[in-house]
Write an enzyme that holds these catalytic residues in place. Structure first.
Site, PDB file in Angstrom:
ATOM      1  N   LYS A  97       0.625  -1.245  -0.171  1.00 11.00           N
ATOM      2  CA  LYS A  97      -0.059   0.004   0.011  1.00 11.00           C
ATOM      3  C   LYS A  97       0.881   1.366   0.024  1.00 11.00           C
ATOM      4  CE  LYS A  97      -4.428  -1.469   1.997  1.00 11.00           C
ATOM      5  NZ  LYS A  97      -5.551  -1.096   2.695  1.00 11.00           N
ATOM      6  N   LYS A 123      -4.930  -9.819  -7.346  1.00 10.30           N
ATOM      7  CA  LYS A 123      -6.041 -10.058  -6.292  1.00 10.30           C
ATOM      8  C   LYS A 123      -7.407  -9.102  -7.044  1.00 10.30           C
ATOM      9  CE  LYS A 123      -6.588  -8.054  -2.555  1.00 10.30           C
ATOM     10  NZ  LYS A 123      -6.659  -7.508  -1.278  1.00 10.30           N
ATOM     11  N   LYS A 153     -10.808  -3.504  -4.847  1.00 11.80           N
ATOM     12  CA  LYS A 153     -11.666  -2.397  -5.115  1.00 11.80           C
ATOM     13  C   LYS A 153     -10.731  -1.034  -5.585  1.00 11.80           C
ATOM     14  CE  LYS A 153     -12.424  -2.218  -0.186  1.00 11.80           C
ATOM     15  NZ  LYS A 153     -13.298  -2.779   0.836  1.00 11.80           N
TER      16      LYS A 153
HETATM   17  P1  TYM Z   1     -10.754  -5.542   3.517  1.00 11.85           P
HETATM   18  O1  TYM Z   1     -11.590  -4.446   3.694  1.00 11.85           O
HETATM   19  O2  TYM Z   1      -9.552  -5.526   2.685  1.00 11.85           O
HETATM   20  O3  TYM Z   1     -11.413  -6.932   3.106  1.00 11.85           O
HETATM   21  C1  TYM Z   1     -12.545  -7.598   3.672  1.00 11.85           C
HETATM   22  C2  TYM Z   1     -12.522  -9.005   3.651  1.00 11.85           C
HETATM   23  O4  TYM Z   1     -12.587  -9.423   2.226  1.00 11.85           O
HETATM   24  C3  TYM Z   1     -11.400 -10.323   1.922  1.00 11.85           C
HETATM   25  N1  TYM Z   1     -11.059 -10.154   0.487  1.00 11.85           N
HETATM   26  C4  TYM Z   1     -11.019 -11.018  -0.470  1.00 11.85           C
HETATM   27  N2  TYM Z   1     -11.056 -12.348  -0.301  1.00 11.85           N
HETATM   28  C5  TYM Z   1     -11.109 -13.004  -1.233  1.00 11.85           C
HETATM   29  N3  TYM Z   1     -10.777 -12.569  -2.413  1.00 11.85           N
HETATM   30  C6  TYM Z   1     -10.384 -11.397  -2.644  1.00 11.85           C
HETATM   31  N4  TYM Z   1      -9.981 -10.707  -3.956  1.00 11.85           N
HETATM   32  C7  TYM Z   1     -10.654 -10.399  -1.546  1.00 11.85           C
HETATM   33  N5  TYM Z   1     -10.499  -9.008  -1.335  1.00 11.85           N
HETATM   34  C8  TYM Z   1     -10.930  -8.809   0.181  1.00 11.85           C
HETATM   35  C9  TYM Z   1     -10.356  -9.954   2.792  1.00 11.85           C
HETATM   36  O5  TYM Z   1      -9.462 -10.975   3.033  1.00 11.85           O
HETATM   37  C10 TYM Z   1     -10.943  -9.541   4.093  1.00 11.85           C
HETATM   38  O6  TYM Z   1     -11.361 -10.898   4.676  1.00 11.85           O
HETATM   39  N6  TYM Z   1      -7.904  -5.554   7.637  1.00 11.85           N
HETATM   40  C11 TYM Z   1      -8.926  -6.180   7.157  1.00 11.85           C
HETATM   41  C12 TYM Z   1     -10.137  -5.618   7.982  1.00 11.85           C
HETATM   42  C13 TYM Z   1     -10.252  -5.762   9.312  1.00 11.85           C
HETATM   43  C14 TYM Z   1     -10.298  -7.275   9.881  1.00 11.85           C
HETATM   44  C15 TYM Z   1     -10.285  -6.979  11.274  1.00 11.85           C
HETATM   45  C16 TYM Z   1     -10.403  -8.243   9.312  1.00 11.85           C
HETATM   46  C17 TYM Z   1      -9.757  -4.922  10.060  1.00 11.85           C
HETATM   47  N7  TYM Z   1      -9.919  -5.413  11.624  1.00 11.85           N
HETATM   48  C18 TYM Z   1     -10.303  -7.921  12.328  1.00 11.85           C
HETATM   49  C19 TYM Z   1     -10.613  -9.402  10.442  1.00 11.85           C
HETATM   50  C20 TYM Z   1     -10.574  -9.105  11.680  1.00 11.85           C
HETATM   51  C21 TYM Z   1      -8.921  -5.306   5.628  1.00 11.85           C
HETATM   52  O7  TYM Z   1      -8.569  -4.689   5.145  1.00 11.85           O
HETATM   53  O8  TYM Z   1      -9.964  -6.180   4.782  1.00 11.85           O
END
Ligand code: TYM
Length: 351
Positions: free
Chosen positions: A121, A204, A207
């Site tokens: 990032k 991947k 968004k």
């Molecule tokens: P974030 O907001 O980027 O994504 C949310 C969830 O979606 C999953 N994900 C995917 N899974 C499969 N294929 C993809 N292309 C894909 N893109 C996104 C992510 O793995 C995630 O599960 N840091 C985390 C948010 C967070 C969190 C937490 C998660 C903050 N605190 C505590 C679990 C527990 C994040 O940025 O996810």
């Protein structure tokens, strides 16, 4: 004292999603759909809209508010039931940020420097990145541990962050000589733990990809979904009969995995049914399935978005329930660390 806690914790699921722009098919299949399954299995489930995480990169305030409500609509439309799951936005429960500060003092610089997501990032501009972006995984550990959550369903890209959450729990327990925080289990399962870009099977689905053709957004209508699948990059070979035949065919593997996750079958079953067919036949079948599964979700999200006050009310209720669990755990943590807790009901043990 052993680094493995001997205390047993009841199974409690926590996970979160950032309201930083629209939801993708990756978020749906890799996260939300699996969150619904866990809820429907009767496990205690806590789901968070991590707005404090979102602001680690610049967010326009009005767009952030909109994206938070839209994410809430996405959770609800997909089947998260606020009566059975706790659904709330992170910033309404201050215990997350407070525990994150404690964890800023537990985690080591070297641990965070190894985080590949920060490197991705921040890129070449690490000096200009916010301090929040660097310390992001500590807040994530706090999100989970402030509920004593034991299981965290996520996509593959969050694995390293969850390993850090485990390291933080172990170091805290060790440093203070307590058996306090659980060592969380990442739950990375199913065909869609890494949904790839429709334009490049090695990247991947995200968004933040500049090309909208690379992803399916949960706000896309039926025509857009079908058109993106029709145009998805593939190779000229027909689909193989077995999983081994997908070796070296990232785009084909991705479409098979998406089909499997949408249809609740295994990739092997998809190949048993479609092996030998070319993409000219498989893509329309996938498009039809995707439209069938995603269109009702899309319509329900739009309906829910017409009543933002109701979304805010539900998030507020969820936050009250989350706070009731988190605050006593935060209080105990501060007491362990040696902070005087003498205000009203929050007084500590008097050690
Ligand atoms: P974030 O907001 O980027 O994504 C949310 C969830 O979606 C999953 N994900 C995917 N899974 C499969 N294929 C993809 N292309 C894909 N893109 C996104 C992510 O793995 C995630 O599960 N840091 C985390 C948010 C967070 C969190 C937490 C998660 C903050 N605190 C505590 C679990 C527990 C994040 O940025 O996810």
């Amino acid at each position: 004292m052993s680094d493995t806690p001997s205390k047993t914790f009841p199974k409690r699921i926590f996970s979160g999603i950032q309201p930083s722009g629209g939801l993708t098919l990756g978020n749906y299949l890799g996260a939300i759909k699996r969150f619904v399954t866990a809820q429907d299995e009767g496990i205690e489930t806590i789901y968070c809209l991590v707005d404090l995480h979102a602001i680690t990169v610049w967010q326009d305030p009005a767009k952030l508010r909109h994206a938070t409500r839209e994410l809430a609509a996405g959770y609800l439309a997909a089947g998260i039931d606020p009566a059975r799951s706790i659904l709330f936005n992170q910033s309404q429960v201050p215990a997350h940020a407070e525990l994150a500060w404690i964890f800023n003092c537990v985690a080591r610089m070297g641990w965070l420097r190894r985080m590949t997501q920060f490197k991705d990032k921040a890129g070449k501009h690490a000096e200009e990145a916010s301090v929040g972006l660097f310390a992001y995984p500590n807040l994530m550990a706090a999100d989970i541990l402030v509920y004593f959550a034991t299981h965290v369903p996520v996509g593959e890209d969050q694995k390293q962050h969850l390993e850090l959450a485990r390291d933080i729990a172990i170091k805290f327990n060790h440093d203070f000589g307590v058996d306090f925080f659980p060592v969380v289990e990442p739950v990375i399962e199913g065909a869609a733990t890494r949904v790839m870009s429709l334009r490049d099977g090695t990247k991947k689905m995200s968004k933040s990809d500049p090309s909208d053709q690379s992803r399916i957004n949960l706000t896309d209508d039926a025509d857009a979904i079908a058109q993106k699948i029709r145009k998805a990059r593939t190779d000229p070979e027909p689909l193989p009969e077995t999983i081994e035949g997908l070796e070296g065919r990232a785009e084909a593997r991705n479409l098979v995995n998406i089909y499997a996750a949408l249809a609740d079958v295994t990739p092997g079953q998809v190949l048993s049914a479609h092996g030998g067919k070319g993409f000219g036949t498989f893509k329309p079948a996938l498009a039809e399935l995707a439209v069938e599964k995603l269109s009702p979700l899309n319509a329900e999200m739009r309906r829910l978005m017409q009543d933002p006050a109701e979304i805010d009310r539900l998030l507020g209720q969820g936050a009250d329930r989350a706070h009731a669990i988190a605050q006593p755990i935060l209080e105990q943590t501060l007491d362990i660390v040696g902070m005087i807790r003498s205000r009203g009901a929050g007084s500590g043990s008097g050690r």
